[in-house]
Every structure is written in C-alpha cells, then in structure tokens.
Write a protein that holds these residues in place. Sequence first.
Motif, PDB file in Angstrom:
ATOM      1  N   VAL A  18       0.847  -1.204   0.000  1.00 14.35           N
ATOM      2  CA  VAL A  18       0.000   0.000   0.000  1.00 14.35           C
ATOM      3  C   VAL A  18       0.880   1.250   0.000  1.00 14.35           C
ATOM      4  N   GLN A  19       1.933   1.211   0.806  1.00 15.55           N
ATOM      5  CA  GLN A  19       2.846   2.344   0.867  1.00 15.55           C
ATOM      6  C   GLN A  19       3.513   2.576  -0.497  1.00 15.55           C
ATOM      7  N   ASN A 150      11.670   5.067  -5.072  1.00 14.59           N
ATOM      8  CA  ASN A 150      11.207   5.087  -3.676  1.00 14.59           C
ATOM      9  C   ASN A 150      10.261   3.925  -3.384  1.00 14.59           C
ATOM     10  N   ALA A 151       9.376   3.626  -4.342  1.00 19.60           N
ATOM     11  CA  ALA A 151       8.462   2.496  -4.154  1.00 19.60           C
ATOM     12  C   ALA A 151       9.246   1.190  -4.095  1.00 19.60           C
ATOM     13  N   THR A 152      10.241   1.049  -4.978  1.00 20.58           N
ATOM     14  CA  THR A 152      11.073  -0.158  -4.973  1.00 20.58           C
ATOM     15  C   THR A 152      11.809  -0.284  -3.639  1.00 20.58           C
ATOM     16  N   THR A 157      12.494  -2.835   1.620  1.00 22.43           N
ATOM     17  CA  THR A 157      12.522  -2.672   3.082  1.00 22.43           C
ATOM     18  C   THR A 157      11.400  -3.471   3.733  1.00 22.43           C
ATOM     19  N   GLY A 158      10.218  -3.425   3.136  1.00 23.45           N
ATOM     20  CA  GLY A 158       9.077  -4.157   3.680  1.00 23.45           C
ATOM     21  C   GLY A 158       9.304  -5.655   3.619  1.00 23.45           C
ATOM     22  N   ALA A 159       9.867  -6.124   2.517  1.00 24.09           N
ATOM     23  CA  ALA A 159      10.147  -7.568   2.394  1.00 24.09           C
ATOM     24  C   ALA A 159      11.197  -8.001   3.419  1.00 24.09           C
ATOM     25  N   THR A 160      12.179  -7.151   3.629  1.00 21.68           N
ATOM     26  CA  THR A 160      13.218  -7.451   4.619  1.00 21.68           C
ATOM     27  C   THR A 160      12.603  -7.503   6.012  1.00 21.68           C
ATOM     28  N   THR A 161      11.745  -6.554   6.305  1.00 20.27           N
ATOM     29  CA  THR A 161      11.087  -6.522   7.620  1.00 20.27           C
ATOM     30  C   THR A 161      10.219  -7.763   7.798  1.00 20.27           C
ATOM     31  N   ALA A 162       9.463  -8.116   6.762  1.00 18.11           N
ATOM     32  CA  ALA A 162       8.597  -9.290   6.841  1.00 18.11           C
ATOM     33  C   ALA A 162       9.445 -10.559   7.029  1.00 18.11           C
TER      34      ALA A 162
END
Length: 167
Positions: A18-19, A150-152, A157-162
Amino acid sequence: MCSPQAALATASLIGTGVQAFGIIRQSRAASGQADYASQIAANNAAIAEQNAQISLEKGKADEADKRRETRQRIGLQRAQLAGMGFDVSEGSSIDILGDTAALGELDVLRIDADAENRANNFRKQAANFEAEATLGRFAAKNKKKAGVLNATSSLITGATTAGSILI
C-alpha cells in the motif's frame, strides 16, 4: 491457522504494498503538476514571442505614421514659406525643410530602436519561459523515476522486515 508471526509478516507486506502504491501515485501527481507547469511556461513563451512580433509590427506602423506626419509638416512649411514670398527651392527655405526632414527621420530611428528593444525584451522573456518549460519537463521525468525508486526501496525494506519477522 497461521502463526502470529506469519500474520504479522503478511500484514507488513500488505502495508508495504500500500505504501509503495501511494508513493507511485504521489510521484505521478507531482510529475503531472510539473508537466502542467511546463506547458504553461511553453504557452507563455509563445505569447511572449507573439508580443515581440506585435511590437515590431507596431513599430513599423508608427514609423510609417511618423514619415507621413513629417511629409505633411514639410508640405505645410513649404506652403507657408511660399505664401510669405520665399523661394522654397533655395537658401534658408531649403535649410528649414531639410531640418524638418532630418528631425522626422531621427524620430523614425528612435521609434525603430524602441520597437526593437521591446521585441528583444519579449524574446528574452520567451527564452526564460522556454528554459522554465524545459526544467519542468525534466522535473516531471525525475519525479516519475524517483517515485519508482522510492516504491522499490519501500518494497525491499518491507520484504526485509517481513522476512525478519518470520525468522
């Protein structure tokens, strides 16, 4: 049933998606705004160039008017001198008529220089608007590219966090 960690990782990935979507939408909006500003600047450049042409055309018309006015003044002077008994083809009569013609032509040269100056000012303005339009187009492209980057970055970052939640 999935584990709390898997649910948290899934939520993190959805939030990241979403971000990233929001970042891309925002960059497209900013790019569109820059494109719009660029088009306005391009339109203003065209108007400034038209104003330059109008200035030159007006100058030519004013020159013709001044020459006509000078010819009329010379004709009136010639008639007045002849009416007072002067020979208009010699002596001081020629000097008076010559001075009137010279001053009239000097006025024509001033009119021409003024029209050229106004036209040059409009052309400088047009060049500034063109530069602004070019800069706007460049900014629009950069905003689109920045949004994708920025979206990439957000997705990575989101995948790393997940991934770290699942470990």
